[in-house]
Design a protein around this motif. Structure first.
Motif, PDB file in Angstrom:
ATOM      1  N   LEU A 386       0.873  -1.176   0.000  1.00  0.00           N
ATOM      2  CA  LEU A 386       0.000   0.000   0.000  1.00  0.00           C
ATOM      3  C   LEU A 386       0.913   1.231   0.000  1.00  0.00           C
ATOM      4  CD1 LEU A 386      -2.543  -1.277   2.666  1.00  0.00           C
ATOM      5  CD2 LEU A 386      -2.982  -1.038   0.223  1.00  0.00           C
ATOM      6  N   ASP A 387       1.414   1.549  -1.205  1.00  0.00           N
ATOM      7  CA  ASP A 387       2.462   2.568  -1.326  1.00  0.00           C
ATOM      8  C   ASP A 387       2.064   3.950  -0.820  1.00  0.00           C
ATOM      9  OD1 ASP A 387       3.853   0.565  -2.446  1.00  0.00           O
ATOM     10  OD2 ASP A 387       3.497   1.178  -4.537  1.00  0.00           O
ATOM     11  N   GLY A 388       0.775   4.256  -0.972  1.00  0.00           N
ATOM     12  CA  GLY A 388       0.329   5.606  -0.580  1.00  0.00           C
ATOM     13  C   GLY A 388       0.375   5.820   0.922  1.00  0.00           C
ATOM     14  N   ILE A 389       0.363   4.699   1.664  1.00  0.00           N
ATOM     15  CA  ILE A 389       0.373   4.837   3.130  1.00  0.00           C
ATOM     16  C   ILE A 389       1.842   4.873   3.561  1.00  0.00           C
ATOM     17  CG2 ILE A 389      -0.445   3.811   5.288  1.00  0.00           C
ATOM     18  CD1 ILE A 389      -2.773   2.633   3.701  1.00  0.00           C
ATOM     19  N   ASN A 390       2.456   6.011   3.393  1.00  0.00           N
ATOM     20  CA  ASN A 390       3.882   6.165   3.721  1.00  0.00           C
ATOM     21  C   ASN A 390       4.077   7.326   4.703  1.00  0.00           C
ATOM     22  OD1 ASN A 390       3.707   8.569   2.195  1.00  0.00           O
ATOM     23  ND2 ASN A 390       4.148   7.441   0.310  1.00  0.00           N
ATOM     24  N   GLU A 392       5.507  10.219   4.466  1.00  0.00           N
ATOM     25  CA  GLU A 392       5.242  11.565   3.955  1.00  0.00           C
ATOM     26  C   GLU A 392       3.738  11.877   3.992  1.00  0.00           C
ATOM     27  OE1 GLU A 392       7.075  12.085   0.188  1.00  0.00           O
ATOM     28  OE2 GLU A 392       6.449  14.187   0.095  1.00  0.00           O
ATOM     29  N   ASN A 393       2.964  10.920   3.508  1.00  0.00           N
ATOM     30  CA  ASN A 393       1.515  11.168   3.462  1.00  0.00           C
ATOM     31  C   ASN A 393       0.873  11.138   4.843  1.00  0.00           C
ATOM     32  OD1 ASN A 393       1.532  11.514   0.712  1.00  0.00           O
ATOM     33  ND2 ASN A 393       1.064   9.377   0.268  1.00  0.00           N
ATOM     34  N   LEU A 394       1.393  10.246   5.697  1.00  0.00           N
ATOM     35  CA  LEU A 394       0.776  10.133   7.027  1.00  0.00           C
ATOM     36  C   LEU A 394       1.131  11.298   7.942  1.00  0.00           C
ATOM     37  CD1 LEU A 394       0.983   6.334   7.903  1.00  0.00           C
ATOM     38  CD2 LEU A 394      -1.009   7.636   7.239  1.00  0.00           C
ATOM     39  N   ASP A 396       0.478  14.231   7.617  1.00  0.00           N
ATOM     40  CA  ASP A 396      -0.664  15.151   7.746  1.00  0.00           C
ATOM     41  C   ASP A 396      -1.948  14.438   8.169  1.00  0.00           C
ATOM     42  OD1 ASP A 396       0.976  17.151   6.679  1.00  0.00           O
ATOM     43  OD2 ASP A 396       0.555  16.459   4.648  1.00  0.00           O
ATOM     44  N   ALA A 397      -1.846  13.161   8.468  1.00  0.00           N
ATOM     45  CA  ALA A 397      -3.078  12.406   8.756  1.00  0.00           C
ATOM     46  C   ALA A 397      -3.644  12.770  10.130  1.00  0.00           C
ATOM     47  CB  ALA A 397      -2.792  10.918   8.702  1.00  0.00           C
ATOM     48  N   THR A 401      -7.463   8.781  11.574  1.00  0.00           N
ATOM     49  CA  THR A 401      -6.938   7.937  10.501  1.00  0.00           C
ATOM     50  C   THR A 401      -5.803   7.053  11.024  1.00  0.00           C
ATOM     51  OG1 THR A 401      -7.545   9.563   8.841  1.00  0.00           O
ATOM     52  CG2 THR A 401      -5.831   8.008   8.227  1.00  0.00           C
ATOM     53  N   LEU A 405      -6.061   3.003  11.145  1.00  0.00           N
ATOM     54  CA  LEU A 405      -5.153   2.182  10.344  1.00  0.00           C
ATOM     55  C   LEU A 405      -4.356   1.243  11.242  1.00  0.00           C
ATOM     56  CD1 LEU A 405      -3.785   4.681   7.675  1.00  0.00           C
ATOM     57  CD2 LEU A 405      -5.020   2.580   7.217  1.00  0.00           C
TER      58      LEU A 405
ATOM     59  N   LYS B 206      -5.191  15.546  -0.274  1.00  0.00           N
ATOM     60  CA  LYS B 206      -4.508  14.474   0.455  1.00  0.00           C
ATOM     61  C   LYS B 206      -5.247  14.179   1.758  1.00  0.00           C
ATOM     62  CE  LYS B 206      -0.045  14.467   2.139  1.00  0.00           C
ATOM     63  NZ  LYS B 206       1.357  14.851   2.062  1.00  0.00           N
ATOM     64  N   LEU B 210      -6.844  10.660   2.655  1.00  0.00           N
ATOM     65  CA  LEU B 210      -6.362  10.011   3.880  1.00  0.00           C
ATOM     66  C   LEU B 210      -7.512   9.762   4.851  1.00  0.00           C
ATOM     67  CD1 LEU B 210      -3.031  11.699   4.917  1.00  0.00           C
ATOM     68  CD2 LEU B 210      -3.466   9.276   4.816  1.00  0.00           C
ATOM     69  N   GLY B 214      -8.801   6.310   6.370  1.00  0.00           N
ATOM     70  CA  GLY B 214      -9.000   6.113   7.805  1.00  0.00           C
ATOM     71  C   GLY B 214     -10.407   5.618   8.111  1.00  0.00           C
ATOM     72  N   ASP B 215     -11.389   6.224   7.436  1.00  0.00           N
ATOM     73  CA  ASP B 215     -12.784   5.803   7.642  1.00  0.00           C
ATOM     74  C   ASP B 215     -12.970   4.340   7.285  1.00  0.00           C
ATOM     75  OD1 ASP B 215     -13.405   8.305   8.374  1.00  0.00           O
ATOM     76  OD2 ASP B 215     -14.724   8.771   6.695  1.00  0.00           O
ATOM     77  N   ALA B 217     -10.729   2.045   7.108  1.00  0.00           N
ATOM     78  CA  ALA B 217     -10.004   1.206   8.076  1.00  0.00           C
ATOM     79  C   ALA B 217     -10.863   1.023   9.327  1.00  0.00           C
ATOM     80  CB  ALA B 217      -8.667   1.847   8.416  1.00  0.00           C
ATOM     81  N   SER B 469      -5.113   4.126  -1.576  1.00  0.00           N
ATOM     82  CA  SER B 469      -3.683   4.251  -1.279  1.00  0.00           C
ATOM     83  C   SER B 469      -2.901   4.524  -2.559  1.00  0.00           C
ATOM     84  CB  SER B 469      -3.196   2.977  -0.594  1.00  0.00           C
ATOM     85  OG  SER B 469      -1.826   2.847  -0.735  1.00  0.00           O
ATOM     86  N   SER B 470      -3.259   3.799  -3.626  1.00  0.00           N
ATOM     87  CA  SER B 470      -2.503   4.022  -4.872  1.00  0.00           C
ATOM     88  C   SER B 470      -2.847   5.403  -5.447  1.00  0.00           C
ATOM     89  CB  SER B 470      -2.706   2.892  -5.873  1.00  0.00           C
ATOM     90  OG  SER B 470      -3.869   3.076  -6.584  1.00  0.00           O
ATOM     91  N   LEU B 472      -3.564   8.001  -3.716  1.00  0.00           N
ATOM     92  CA  LEU B 472      -2.822   8.949  -2.875  1.00  0.00           C
ATOM     93  C   LEU B 472      -1.389   9.082  -3.377  1.00  0.00           C
ATOM     94  CD1 LEU B 472      -3.296  10.579  -0.269  1.00  0.00           C
ATOM     95  CD2 LEU B 472      -2.426   8.663   1.012  1.00  0.00           C
ATOM     96  N   GLN B 473      -0.792   7.945  -3.684  1.00  0.00           N
ATOM     97  CA  GLN B 473       0.596   7.959  -4.131  1.00  0.00           C
ATOM     98  C   GLN B 473       0.724   8.630  -5.508  1.00  0.00           C
ATOM     99  OE1 GLN B 473       2.737   7.747  -2.173  1.00  0.00           O
ATOM    100  NE2 GLN B 473       4.542   7.766  -3.443  1.00  0.00           N
TER     101      GLN B 473
END
Lengths: 415, 509
Positions: A386-390, A392-394, A396-397, A401, A405, B206, B210, B214-215, B217, B469-470, B472-473
């Protein structure tokens, strides 16, 4: 971080650069004082008319009196009296919460929202004291009969009777100390005055020792624990004020900074005690309020004290003698805010769950824990591509969230 | 010239005093005569230091000429300047009009030119001459007003070309540069603000994606929690009711055993016949029990879980659709494809009383093997008691031998009853002993239904998380790239501004 709102005339001069706001060296936040940019003199009648937290929401703390931001010697006594009134209401709610596991369906009668309402009624002298304890039965008379019956049951509990004795003594001592402040502030002899204030502080410390009594905080539910600690925090704020009265602003600043850390620790301990959804709901609203309003205000208060200690003796004297108008906030506003927090809990319930919401509260208090959760999440997300969950992105989470997760990855079976 | 291949004719005149400083005079074609010639004149204008516009005193400054002058001015001006200084207007043929009208003509000309902002007031750029008379007087070496006026014009033009025009060019260049710098700075500011707004947008976007991750999840975990809680509730309820339900089966089988009939005569055959009837009864009654169990206990919970799943699926799809609208993406289609197999199952799995699916059938199917296994054990136990049956047979035969034939039939009827009871009791005893095994079979089957819905939910939610997730990336990478290229753009603009400012400074000094 908090921001001050001034009258339109002052705001205009601040914008045009005629006036300058005094800011904290520590974090650059405004300290609520305005100087003339050319002369460096403090501007008279420049009291702020409002104060907001970093989200732009008017600051409305639960335990700390908002008037603490407009501190001067003449305002000290009203602030202390406000603290004492708060303690009275807070400990009265313990007669509903009781000792031991909180009884289902009862604690909501004294949640954040209800307690603010009760405090208002007490301030309007509608409450009656009964054996040194505010009698809630009268104030809650329109409420559920079960709650009134529950109060009677708690009252007959031997363990609670013991707690009650300690609490009455502690509050009594504190009230006595506050009354002594009234006559002390007008003393002309500095040495005598300082000696008297030290003595007052000792009395407050004795009262605090009672609230810190281990017997008082063992075998109590999460709401019971939190309310006892809130009383202790109120007394600690009063103690910080005694240092200010002795012109020891630097000590007061350090005391308040330490208090913020103690509050966070206490809250973490309270969170550990949560066992039911009802307790979680109770604590969520209150902790969120303390986090969003009380802690920023206390930090700010500390910065103010620190700044005062750095001023010339002349300026210090002038600041202490200034006639600030107290920034007041009506409990009506607080009630509204309380219901907002409950509303946000309801929304959260739909998207999150008990364990994750509980952990969100912990993460609020501990940034390091947030980082740890993110590390674990990223590690697992990598395994699942799950590349987007990294990282950098987290970064700001939201806490929601992150905890959601975390539980998705690490707790495959609900606890 | 329009039809000629010749672009220009250069005529060198070494003795011409006026051209001694490298000044070149170009006699351009007139304007509005022919489009090609007009084009040539316009081209010349671009590289000309000064323009001498010659008009006639007899028909001077007509509207067409004024328009032309205005056009020249526009061509020659730099954007920041309101007037031009290199436009000279010469009114020729002054000898052709009455000298009484000169003053009037001059005043009118000045006014026209200054009103139209072609030649600003105070600037000496308007001359009234008679070239013919001046030449004549020059050749005769005679002083005259014509000659004087002509010389004034020439010396003024010379002065401008030799000294003022250089300064003018530098000044113009600086002003021009200034305007370019301003333009670049505007572009830079717009790039910077666009970068910031893109950053803001990217942050909001973003945050939204995100939050949705989270929701989902949170929903996934809640769903797991619900499945686990419901399953354990159902299993508890089944266990609680089991003894009572099980007894009902036994009671019903006992009742039905009264209706067993047989055409067999031999005790062994009779026993076998009754055994198979017992087996049939037990299976039927047990089936009925499992139908009751799943219908009464599991299905309501499965329905709630199915409804929740359906509701969440709608919620996720709605969100994806809103993102699609904003980003012009195809998330919803991709998501629907990724869970293509699931929605159908979801439909019948969650539909109350759907014809393709029922938890009852699922339980019975899985129970069949188990049941027969259990029943086999029962049958084996029956065969274990076959020795007893054999002994009974011998006893019966002995009795038959001893008794009279008339009593044989009555005895057989009684024995038939005994066999029935024997088979029933032994069968039920074995059935009773198999209670735990059957309960665990029922439990396993009920659990399977919950596992199945859990599996489907996980798939639905997991796919959403993967997709988001993809996204987001991809968006983060896009934003990064666009931010980088914009930063590059900004740095190029900044460099350009620096270079231009340097040139401007050089010109200044």
């Amino acid at each position: 971080m908090i921001d001050y709102v001034y009258s339109p005339a002052i705001e205009e001069k601040l914008r045009s650069g005629i006036y300058k706001e005094v800011v904290s060296k520590k974090d650059g936040t405004s300290l609520g004082h305005v100087r003339d940019a050319a002369t460096g003199q403090f501007v008279a009648n420049s009291d702020a008319i409002g104060i907001t937290n970093s989200s732009g929401i008017p600051l409305q703390p639960f335990v700390t009196p908002l008037s603490a931001v407009s501190l001067s010697e003449s305002n000290t006594l009203p602030i202390l009296q406000s603290l004492s009134g708060s303690i009275g209401t807070l400990q009265a709610t313990m007669s509903v919460i009781g000792v031991g596991v909180a009884v289902t369906g009862v604690i909501s009668a004294v949640n954040l929202w209800q307690t603010v309402k009760l405090r208002r009624e007490v301030a309007e002298l509608r409450g009656e004291m009964r054996d040194g304890f505010l009698d809630l039965r009268q104030l809650l008379s329109t409420q559920n009969r079960d709650v009134i019956e529950h109060i009677d049951r708690v009252a007959s509990d031997v363990e609670f009777a013991h707690h009650r004795t300690i609490l009455i003594r502690a509050h009594g001592q504190f009230n006595h100390a506050v009354r002594r402040v009234k006559s002390t502030v007008s003393m002309q002899d500095v040495n005598q005055r300082n000696a008297e204030i030290t003595s007052i502080r000792n009395t407050m410390s004795e009262s605090l020792a009672d609230y810190n009594n281990a017997q008082l905080i063992t075998q109590v539910s999460a709401p019971g624990y939190l309310r006892r600690r809130e009383c202790a925090w109120a007394i600690e704020q009063a103690i910080a004020l005694t240092y200010y009265l002795q012109s020891e602003s630097q000590v007061a600043a350090e005391y308040l900074t330490d208090l913020c850390e103690r509050i966070k620790k206490d809250i973490l301990s309270a969170i550990q005690l949560i066992t039911t959804e009802e307790e979680l709901e109770f604590l969520f609203a209150e902790i969120k309020r303390i986090y969003d309003h009380d802690l920023p205000l206390l930090n700010h208060w500390s910065s103010q004290m620190q700044w005062i200690s750095e001023q010339t003796p002349q300026d210090q004297k002038m600041l202490r003698a200034s006639q600030h108008s107290l920034i007041a906030v009506s409990d009506q506003d607080l009630i509204q805010l309380g219901s907002d927090e409950m509303q946000s809990y309801r929304l959260l319930q739909g998207r999150s769950h008990f364990a994750a919401i509980r952990d969100q509260l912990q993460l609020m208090m501990r940034n390091d824990l947030r980082d740890q959760y993110i590390r674990n999440i990223v590690q697992e997300a990598k395994k699942q591509s799950l590349d987007g969950i990294n990282f950098e992105n987290l970064a700001d989470a939201s806490l929601e969230t992150i905890t959601n997760l975390y539980y998705l990855f690490y707790k495959s079976k609900p606890t | 010239m329009a039809d000629s291949e010749i672009d220009e004719v250069i005529y060198e005149h070494p003795g011409l005093d006026f051209c001694r400083h490298g000044i070149e005079i170009v006699d351009s074609p007139g304007l509005n005569e022919h489009p090609d010639r007009t084009r040539v004149t316009y081209q010349l204008l671009e590289n000309t230091d000064a323009i001498v516009f010659i008009t006639s005193a007899m028909n001077h400054l007509s509207q067409t000429e004024r328009d032309l002058l205005h056009e020249f001015k526009m061509k020659l001006s730099v954007p920041t300047e309101s007037t031009t200084t290199n436009l000279f207007v010469v009114v020729n043929f002054m000898d052709q009009i009455d000298s009484d009208e000169w003053g009037d003509l001059e005043r009118r000309s000045k006014r026209i030119l200054s009103d139209n902002n072609i030649i600003p007031e105070g600037l000496e750029r308007l001359y009234f001459i008679s070239a013919r008379q001046a030449l004549k007087d020059k050749l005769n070496n005679r002083k005259s007003e014509y000659r004087e006026k002509f010389d004034d014009f020439i010396s003024s033009l010379e002065k401008y070309l030799i000294t003022e025009s250089g300064e003018q060019i530098i000044r113009r260049s600086r002003r021009y540069l200034q305007s370019v710098i301003q333009e670049v700075e505007v572009a830079l500011k717009s790039s910077q603000s666009s970068l910031n707004s893109k950053k803001d947008f990217s942050a909001i976007e973003k945050e939204r994606i995100l939050a949705l991750i989270g929701d989902v999840a949170g929903i996934t975990y809640k769903s797991r929690e619900a499945v686990s809680a419901y399953r354990s509730n159902v299993l508890k309820e089944i266990k609680y009711q089991w003894t009572a339900d099980y007894s009902k089966v036994k009671k019903k089988v006992a009742e039905r055993s009264n209706k067993w009939t047989t055409a067999k005569k031999e005790p062994k055959a009779i026993r076998q016949d009754f055994s198979s009837q017992l087996s049939e009864c037990l299976l039927e009654e047990f089936k009925a029990l499992t139908v009751l169990i799943s219908g009464q206990y599991s299905q309501p919970f499965l329905d709630i879980l199915g409804d929740n799943l359906q509701e969440n699926l709608v919620h996720i799809k709605k969100y994806l659709q809103s993102i699609d609208v904003e980003l012009n993406s195809t998330l919803l289609t991709r998501y629907s494809l990724s869970i293509e197999r699931l929605p159908e199952q979801l439909a019948f799995n969650c539909s109350k009383g759907g014809e393709n699916y029922s938890a009852e059938i699922s339980i019975i199917d899985s129970l069949k093997t188990g049941f027969f296994k259990v029943f086999k054990v029962t049958a084996e136990l029956f065969s274990d008691v076959s020795t007893t049956a054999q002994a009974w047979k011998i006893r019966a035969e002995n009795r038959l031998q001893r008794d009279h034939a008339s009593r044989a039939e009555a005895n057989l009827k009684k024995e038939l009853e005994m066999i029935r009871e024997n088979v029933l009791n032994e069968g039920l005893k074995n059935f009773e002993e198999s209670s735990d095994k059957l309960l665990s079979q029922v439990n396993a089957s009920v659990s399977q239904s919950f596992d199945k819905i859990n599996y489907e939910s996980e798939n639905i939610y997991q796919n959403a998380i993967m997709l988001l997730s993809s996204l987001l990336q991809v968006r983060a990478n896009d934003m990064k790239k666009s931010e980088q290229s914009r930063l590059l753009e900004i740095s190029i603009l900044e460099n350009k501004i620096d270079s231009l400012k340097k040139i401007q400074d050089t010109l200044l000094h």
